[in-house]
Each structure stands twice: as structure tokens, then as C-alpha cells.
Write a protein that holds these residues in place. Structure first.
Motif, PDB file in Angstrom:
ATOM      1  N   ARG A 511       4.049  -4.104   3.757  1.00 42.99           N
ATOM      2  CA  ARG A 511       3.315  -2.842   3.860  1.00 42.99           C
ATOM      3  C   ARG A 511       2.441  -2.621   2.628  1.00 42.99           C
ATOM      4  O   ARG A 511       1.306  -2.136   2.753  1.00 42.99           O
ATOM      5  N   GLN A 512       2.951  -2.957   1.449  1.00 42.60           N
ATOM      6  CA  GLN A 512       2.148  -2.807   0.230  1.00 42.60           C
ATOM      7  C   GLN A 512       0.864  -3.624   0.318  1.00 42.60           C
ATOM      8  O   GLN A 512      -0.221  -3.139  -0.015  1.00 42.60           O
ATOM      9  N   GLN A 513       0.975  -4.857   0.752  1.00 42.73           N
ATOM     10  CA  GLN A 513      -0.204  -5.727   0.854  1.00 42.73           C
ATOM     11  C   GLN A 513      -1.184  -5.197   1.891  1.00 42.73           C
ATOM     12  O   GLN A 513      -2.407  -5.214   1.679  1.00 42.73           O
ATOM     13  N   TYR A 514      -0.650  -4.696   3.004  1.00 40.77           N
ATOM     14  CA  TYR A 514      -1.492  -4.187   4.093  1.00 40.77           C
ATOM     15  C   TYR A 514      -2.232  -2.919   3.662  1.00 40.77           C
ATOM     16  O   TYR A 514      -3.457  -2.803   3.835  1.00 40.77           O
ATOM     17  N   VAL A 515      -1.486  -1.982   3.061  1.00 44.98           N
ATOM     18  CA  VAL A 515      -2.087  -0.703   2.662  1.00 44.98           C
ATOM     19  C   VAL A 515      -3.057  -0.908   1.501  1.00 44.98           C
ATOM     20  O   VAL A 515      -4.102  -0.249   1.426  1.00 44.98           O
ATOM     21  N   PHE A 516      -2.726  -1.840   0.601  1.00 47.09           N
ATOM     22  CA  PHE A 516      -3.622  -2.088  -0.537  1.00 47.09           C
ATOM     23  C   PHE A 516      -4.979  -2.603  -0.072  1.00 47.09           C
ATOM     24  O   PHE A 516      -6.008  -2.292  -0.682  1.00 47.09           O
ATOM     25  N   SER A 517      -4.996  -3.382   1.014  1.00 47.24           N
ATOM     26  CA  SER A 517      -6.272  -3.885   1.532  1.00 47.24           C
ATOM     27  C   SER A 517      -7.157  -2.736   2.026  1.00 47.24           C
ATOM     28  O   SER A 517      -8.371  -2.755   1.841  1.00 47.24           O
ATOM     29  N   ILE A 518      -6.531  -1.714   2.621  1.00 48.39           N
ATOM     30  CA  ILE A 518      -7.286  -0.530   3.058  1.00 48.39           C
ATOM     31  C   ILE A 518      -7.781   0.250   1.845  1.00 48.39           C
ATOM     32  O   ILE A 518      -8.936   0.711   1.798  1.00 48.39           O
ATOM     33  N   LEU A 519      -6.886   0.401   0.851  1.00 49.04           N
ATOM     34  CA  LEU A 519      -7.255   1.106  -0.376  1.00 49.04           C
ATOM     35  C   LEU A 519      -8.431   0.401  -1.058  1.00 49.04           C
ATOM     36  O   LEU A 519      -9.381   1.047  -1.516  1.00 49.04           O
ATOM     37  N   LEU A 520      -8.375  -0.916  -1.105  1.00 54.77           N
ATOM     38  CA  LEU A 520      -9.435  -1.690  -1.744  1.00 54.77           C
ATOM     39  C   LEU A 520     -10.768  -1.507  -1.019  1.00 54.77           C
ATOM     40  O   LEU A 520     -11.832  -1.457  -1.645  1.00 54.77           O
ATOM     41  N   ASP A 521     -10.687  -1.380   0.296  1.00 54.03           N
ATOM     42  CA  ASP A 521     -11.889  -1.143   1.101  1.00 54.03           C
ATOM     43  C   ASP A 521     -12.537   0.184   0.710  1.00 54.03           C
ATOM     44  O   ASP A 521     -13.760   0.291   0.599  1.00 54.03           O
ATOM     45  N   ILE A 522     -11.695   1.200   0.466  1.00 59.96           N
ATOM     46  CA  ILE A 522     -12.209   2.517   0.061  1.00 59.96           C
ATOM     47  C   ILE A 522     -12.839   2.433  -1.337  1.00 59.96           C
ATOM     48  O   ILE A 522     -13.926   2.967  -1.586  1.00 59.96           O
ATOM     49  N   LEU A 523     -12.153   1.736  -2.248  1.00 61.52           N
ATOM     50  CA  LEU A 523     -12.640   1.659  -3.625  1.00 61.52           C
ATOM     51  C   LEU A 523     -13.957   0.897  -3.721  1.00 61.52           C
ATOM     52  O   LEU A 523     -14.811   1.217  -4.558  1.00 61.52           O
ATOM     53  N   SER A 524     -14.136  -0.102  -2.864  1.00 62.47           N
ATOM     54  CA  SER A 524     -15.344  -0.941  -2.946  1.00 62.47           C
ATOM     55  C   SER A 524     -16.491  -0.422  -2.090  1.00 62.47           C
ATOM     56  O   SER A 524     -17.616  -0.915  -2.186  1.00 62.47           O
ATOM     57  N   SER A 525     -16.212   0.566  -1.233  1.00 63.47           N
ATOM     58  CA  SER A 525     -17.269   1.094  -0.352  1.00 63.47           C
ATOM     59  C   SER A 525     -18.210   2.007  -1.122  1.00 63.47           C
ATOM     60  O   SER A 525     -17.810   2.705  -2.059  1.00 63.47           O
ATOM     61  N   LYS A 526     -19.483   1.998  -0.706  1.00 65.17           N
ATOM     62  CA  LYS A 526     -20.482   2.895  -1.292  1.00 65.17           C
ATOM     63  C   LYS A 526     -20.673   4.081  -0.342  1.00 65.17           C
ATOM     64  O   LYS A 526     -20.979   3.900   0.829  1.00 65.17           O
ATOM     65  N   PHE A 527     -20.426   5.274  -0.876  1.00 61.65           N
ATOM     66  CA  PHE A 527     -20.514   6.490  -0.076  1.00 61.65           C
ATOM     67  C   PHE A 527     -21.713   7.319  -0.546  1.00 61.65           C
ATOM     68  O   PHE A 527     -22.108   7.267  -1.701  1.00 61.65           O
ATOM     69  N   SER A 528     -22.257   8.079   0.397  1.00 58.40           N
ATOM     70  CA  SER A 528     -23.413   8.925   0.084  1.00 58.40           C
ATOM     71  C   SER A 528     -23.006  10.394   0.178  1.00 58.40           C
ATOM     72  O   SER A 528     -22.514  10.842   1.215  1.00 58.40           O
ATOM     73  N   PHE A 529     -23.199  11.135  -0.931  1.00 60.73           N
ATOM     74  CA  PHE A 529     -22.897  12.569  -0.958  1.00 60.73           C
ATOM     75  C   PHE A 529     -24.097  13.310  -1.525  1.00 60.73           C
ATOM     76  O   PHE A 529     -24.723  12.862  -2.496  1.00 60.73           O
ATOM     77  N   GLU A 530     -24.400  14.460  -0.922  1.00 52.14           N
ATOM     78  CA  GLU A 530     -25.511  15.280  -1.408  1.00 52.14           C
ATOM     79  C   GLU A 530     -25.115  16.035  -2.674  1.00 52.14           C
ATOM     80  O   GLU A 530     -25.862  16.095  -3.631  1.00 52.14           O
TER      81      GLU A 530
END
Length: 587
Positions: A511-530
Motif C-alpha cells: 500500500r505504501q508503494q501504491y499510494v506513494f506513486s499517486i502522491l508523486l504524481d501530485i507533486l510532479s504535476s503542474k497546476f494552474s491557479f488564478e
């Protein structure tokens, strides 16, 4: 060793000077005879015919001329079946039986057998007459809880021996003879289920010492992922009072993937020790569904007990751990707290009038701490099995100052540093391990590059947070603010863990490995906020969703539903960023 006698010529607190008639050895046990009491002591220095002894009892009433009887034996523990589930003091006296005999207030000079003499164990032989055996070879086994307790050739019998006779399968006490072996000179040796071993001498009856490489899974995310500990490794947990050392130790002892847990309460406050003694029998072992005490040994010396017994408790605990390692088991030793042990050494050093080191600790503090942690290790036994002793020591530096001598001496020898932070514990961030100050030399369950990326986000987020304390939120760019929010998000949903939640308290490697992959996706994603308020609201919603996700059963319908919602939130915001990027390129 031949037995000698002596008489008291000086008393200084719990240290007694003795004029010896005969020969004595360092670490030899002697008894000061006081009326009808015999007070156990250990020789810690010899100068000519005078021996300095630390007394493991209150020394009130000892006077000049009192007789001393030396045993000719080193300070030792009894090894054999019946150790598990026991609560001992530092001298291996079983405390429940001691309480039955003495009542609420323990009497000095009362020493009981560590192993029960009346219990019969179902012995199954593994060798036959004519076989050749040597130290630590198994002669047979008896069931002890969920384990097969190996009955071994005593570790000091290092020659090759021929088995002359061995008893048939049946029930025997620890004092009954189970085998007779003959050495090369034809001398016969009787072997029982139990034998003694000096606590300050490491057990080395194995074939090879290995490098710790396989992680000891604790099911605590911040440890397994960012600050791992290997089986056979060493780590320390320094931190101020109230930062959560005891809770972290209890969580580790309950969920760590080891066979035997040994807790050495060496000088902790009585209230904390009593809490441990009350809670442990009630804790359910996730492995067996039974009481956690069935694979636990507790060595108990509170700060109100004689100071010399603290040192004995540490060595008693590590000797028991090494004994079970010789059976091919993985043992976890939790020492709480080594600062109290070091303070006991400082007190004895002062009484010996030795030249003090930093903060009046003895000059040899570092070497003593190093020799203790060096007794951890992963080993290959002579039969090809592997066993390990992992040592985790807590340190209680005054005021949470990690620069003090005990913490610094410990950091030089351990493989992982889990520093607890007063700031994090005050903010109710548990485990209160500081993710940026702590470190580990052992391999993680997660890819190293991914760990470095996540750690870099934490560092950058911390820098932005420190800057915002000076210039305020309005003085920070939106990009920096998003970095800060990402680091804060990771702290809340991954580094923190609810020890009282039935699901989140223990997280499997998968579970740690699985959830960390999702967390990493969030950390590496570029988000746009006004605006920053929009970013803050988004990460607050995502955080709450993730916390619910952490609390849902692994691969349950709720788990999958929340995961889908989280991924949808990420994708929507990521698509918004891409759309804005395209708009800017086309304008």
C-alpha cells in the motif's frame, strides 16, 4: 575462577570499596553480607588488592568491615526456555514473582531464578548418540509460544564434542540433564536446557556476519519510505519529553515484521514504565491475534530504582536478543532511554574520580555506546539460517538539544536517525519525526530517485514557508506558494499517521508503494491557479479526500471510489494548466 572474600573499606553512594583477600576479575559478581541480607554487586575497577564495586541495591546500612563474598562468576543471565512473556528487572529477577513474595515495596537482597524451575517442557531431540556437535548447535527443541525454542550446546563450549547420550522425546524441566557430550580428551559434559552467559560478552557463535540490507518493515510510512531501518541495523530516536517516543516505540513493537520484541526500560520515569506494563498485555498481536506479550520480553528499571541496575538492564536485554538470534529469529531491541543509562555511567565515573569528559560524562562514553550498538547485526548461522538483532535506542536530551554528548555519541554509530521535533509534536503532527533533520543510511522500499524528488519538494516547501514568515503570503509568488502547498499536503497525508486508526496505524509495503506513486504524481504535476485562495482551497479539498483514502480498507470499494475521485481532481486541474499553456502559446 576461584572464590575470594573481602571486607568493605569505603562507601560512596552506590559504590563500595573492598579490600580483597585473593583474586578477583573485572565484572565479577560479589555479595556484600549485611546481617541476613546479601546485596549483589559487580566489580568495576581493580587497583592492587582493592576492588571498586557498584551495588545494585540501596547501600543504606553498609559499614566499614562488612564481609564481602565473591562468586568467581561474571555478571550473567540465565538462557533457556521460559524467557518470553516475562517482565524482568535489570538483574533478570522476574518482577511479578518478586512482587508476590515481597508485596508492593520490593525488598533489597531478594534474588529469584529467572527461568521457572517447575515447568516441564516437551523436548524433541534432533541429534543422536555418536553425532558431533559444537557451540550453538541444536540438540533438540521445545515449543515456546509460537516458536520452536532451540536447545543449544552452551556457547562457551567451542570445541568439537561427541554426543554420548541424549534423552528421548518427553517432558523435562530446565534443570534436568538432557544430553551428555564428550570432548577430545574424553571428559564428559552434562548439558541441560538452560545455561548462563556473561551479559557484557557478545554472543558470536555464528558462521558469518552479514551487511544489513533487507528493510525491517515497521508499517510506519515516514520510516519505511523516507527513513528506513534494515534488519540487523541500528537507529536512534532522540527527542524532548512529550514528543511521542513511547507511542512510536509501542507502534513499532506491535507492527514491525520481527519475531521477538525486547523492551529495555533503562531508567525511564516510573509512570511511563507502568503505562507500558499495563498496555502491553492488552495489545493484540496482528500476526497471531493473541497478546503481544507472547513474543515480548520486558526489562524494567525505572529512574527510582538503584542507578547501577540501569547499566545491567541494557546488557541483559541485548544478551537475550543475541540468544534468540542464534535460533535464526529476528529480534528488535528497544532501549528507552539510553540517556538515563549514560547518566548512570556519569554518576559512577564521578564516584570513581575519573577525569570527566564533556558535560561531566565519562571520557569513554562514545566507546561504551558504540560497543552496545555493535552487538546488533544480521548473521548467518552455522546451519545456514539467518538471524538478526535490530537495536533502536531512544535518547532524551535535556531541552531537546541534539548537540549534547549522548546524542552526538549515538549518531556516530547508528545507521538511521529519527529526530523527534518539539515543534511538530506541539502542532500534533505524529509521528513527530522531523523529515528534514532526520536521515538514514539504509535502502528504502521506494526507488531512491523518487525519494529524493519528494524530499526536494519538502525542502523547497520549507524554504518558502520560512520566507512567508518574513514577507507574508502576499509577498510570495503563486508558483512558490503552490510548492509550499504541495509540501504541506505531503506532510499531512503521508508523513503523518494516525496510530489510533485501525487502518492507518499500520500500512503494508504494497500500500505504501501504491499510494506513494499517486502522491508523486501530485507533486510532479503542474497546476494552474488564478489566485492563492483558489490553490489553498483545492489542496485543502484534496487533503481531506486523501485522509479519507488513508482511512479506508486496502482495495475496498470505498478505497477505489476515493482513488477515482482523487485522480479525477488531479486530472481536471492538470488539464486546466495545459489549456492555459496552449492559450498563452497561441496568443
Amino acid at each position: 575462577m576461584t572464590k575470594s572474600i573481602g571486607k568493605v573499606v569505603g562507601v560512596n553512594g552506590n559504590m563500595v570499596s573492598v579490600e580483597v583477600d585473593g583474586n578477583v576479575s573485572l565484572n565479577e559478581v560479589g555479595y556484600i553480607v549485611l546481617n541476613d541480607q546479601r546485596l549483589k554487586s559487580e566489580v568495576i575497577r581493580i587497583q592492587g588488592s582493592k576492588a571498586e564495586m557498584q551495588v545494585f541495591e540501596i547501600t543504606t546500612g553498609i559499614g566499614i568491615g562488612d564481609p564481602v563474598e565473591f562468586t568467581g562468576e561474571l555478571l550473567a543471565v540465565e538462557l533457556g526456555p521460559g524467557l518470553l512473556t516475562q517482565i524482568f528487572d535489570g538483574l533478570q529477577n522476574p518482577l511479578p514473582q518478586l512482587a508476590e513474595q515481597c508485596g508492593f515495596f520490593l525488598q533489597r537482597g531478594v534474588y529469584l531464578n529467572a527461568l521457572p524451575r517447575n515447568i516441564k517442557w516437551d523436548f524433541t531431540p534432533l541429534v543422536k548418540a555418536g553425532d558431533t556437535v559444537t557451540a550453538a548447535d541444536s540438540l533438540g527443541y521445545v515449543p515456546e509460544g509460537i516458536f520452536e525454542h532451540q536447545i543449544m550446546v552452551p556457547f562457551n563450549m567451542s570445541e568439537n564434542y561427541t554426543v554420548e547420550s541424549i534423552v528421548s522425546a518427553g517432558s523435562y524441566t530446565v534443570e534436568e540433564e538432557i544430553a551428555v557430550v564428550v570432548d577430545a580428551e574424553g571428559v564428559k559434559h552434562s548439558i541441560k536446557m538452560m545455561f548462563n552467559w556473561p551479559v557484557k560478552k557478545a554472543i558470536t557463535a555464528y558462521a558469518e556476519r552479514l551487511k544489513p540490507a533487507r528493510p525491517m518493515i515497521t508499517k510506519v510510512r515516514i520510516i519505511d519510505t523516507f527513513l528506513p531501518v534494515s534488519l540487523g541495523g541500528t537507529y536512534c530516536i532522540p527527542g524532548p519529553f512529550g514528543a511521542g517516543k513511547t507511542v512510536l516505540q509501542q507502534v513499532t513493537s506491535r507492527h514491525a515484521e520481527v519475531d521477538i520484541v525486547i523492551i529495555a526500560a533503562c531508567g525511564e520515569r516510573a509512570g511511563e514504565v507502568v503505562e507500558t506494563l499495563k498496555e502491553f498485555p492488552e495489545l493484540i498481536d496482528p500476526k497471531t491475534g493473541k497478546s503481544l506479550m507472547e513474543r515480548t520480553i520486558i526489562i524494567c528499571n525505572t529512574s527510582s530504582m538503584p542507578v547501577a541496575a540501569r547499566e545491567a538492564s541494557v546488557y541483559t536485554a541485548v544478551t537475550l536478543a543475541e540468544y534468540y538470534r542464534q535460533m535464526g529469529l529476528n529480534c528488535l531491541l528497544l532501549a528507552d532511554s539510553t540517556s538515563r543509562w549514560a547518566q548512570a555511567m556519569r554518576e559512577m565515573s564521578g564516584r570513581l574520580e575519573e577525569i570527566p569528559g564533556e558535560e561531566a560524562f565519562p571520557a569513554y562514553l562514545e566507546s561504551v555506546i558504540a560497543s552496545f550498538y555493535e552487538r546488533a547485526g544480521l548473521v548467518r548461522l552455522k546451519n545456514g539460517k539467518e538471524g538478526s538483532v535490530t537495536i533502536g535506542g531512544t535518547v532524551s536530551p535535556a531541552g531537546g538539544n541534539f548537540e549534547e554528548p549522548v546524542t552526538q555519541a549515538t549518531l556516530k554509530v547508528v545507521g538511521a536517525f529519527h529526530g523527534l521535533s518539539r515543534e511538530r509534536s506541539d502542532a500534533r503532527k505524529y509521528p513527530a519525526i522531523h523529515p528534514l533533520e532526520s536521515w538514514s543510511k539504509y535502502p528504502s522500499i521506494i526507488n531512491g530517485n523518487q525519494i529524493e524528488y519528494a524530499r526536494d519538494v519538502l525542502f523547497r516547501g520549507n524554504e518558502v514557508g520560512q520566507m512567508m514568515k518574513v514577507v507574508g503570503e502576499e509577498g510570495t509568488s503563486i508558483d512558490d506558494y503552490v510548492i509550499y502547498l504541495k509540501a504541506d499536503f505531503m506532510d499531512y497525508v503521508y508523513l503523518q499517521q494516525n496510530s489510533f486508526d485501525p487502518v492507518d496505524a499500520a500500512v503494508s509495503v504494497e500500500r505504501q508503494q501504491y499510494v506513494f506513486s499517486i502522491l508523486l504524481d501530485i507533486l510532479s504535476s503542474k497546476f494552474s491557479f488564478e489566485i492563492k485562495n483558489e490553490a489553498r482551497q483545492y489542496f485543502n479539498q484534496l487533503r481531506q479526500k486523501f485522509l479519507d483514502y488513508n482511512g479506508s480498507e486496502w482495495q475496498s470499494d470505498q478505497f477505489k471510489k476515493l482513488e477515482e475521485e482523487i485522480k479525477q481532481m488531479i486530472e481536471e486541474k492538470r488539464n486546466g494548466y495545459l489549456a492555459n499553456a496552449d492559450k498563452l502559446r497561441n496568443s
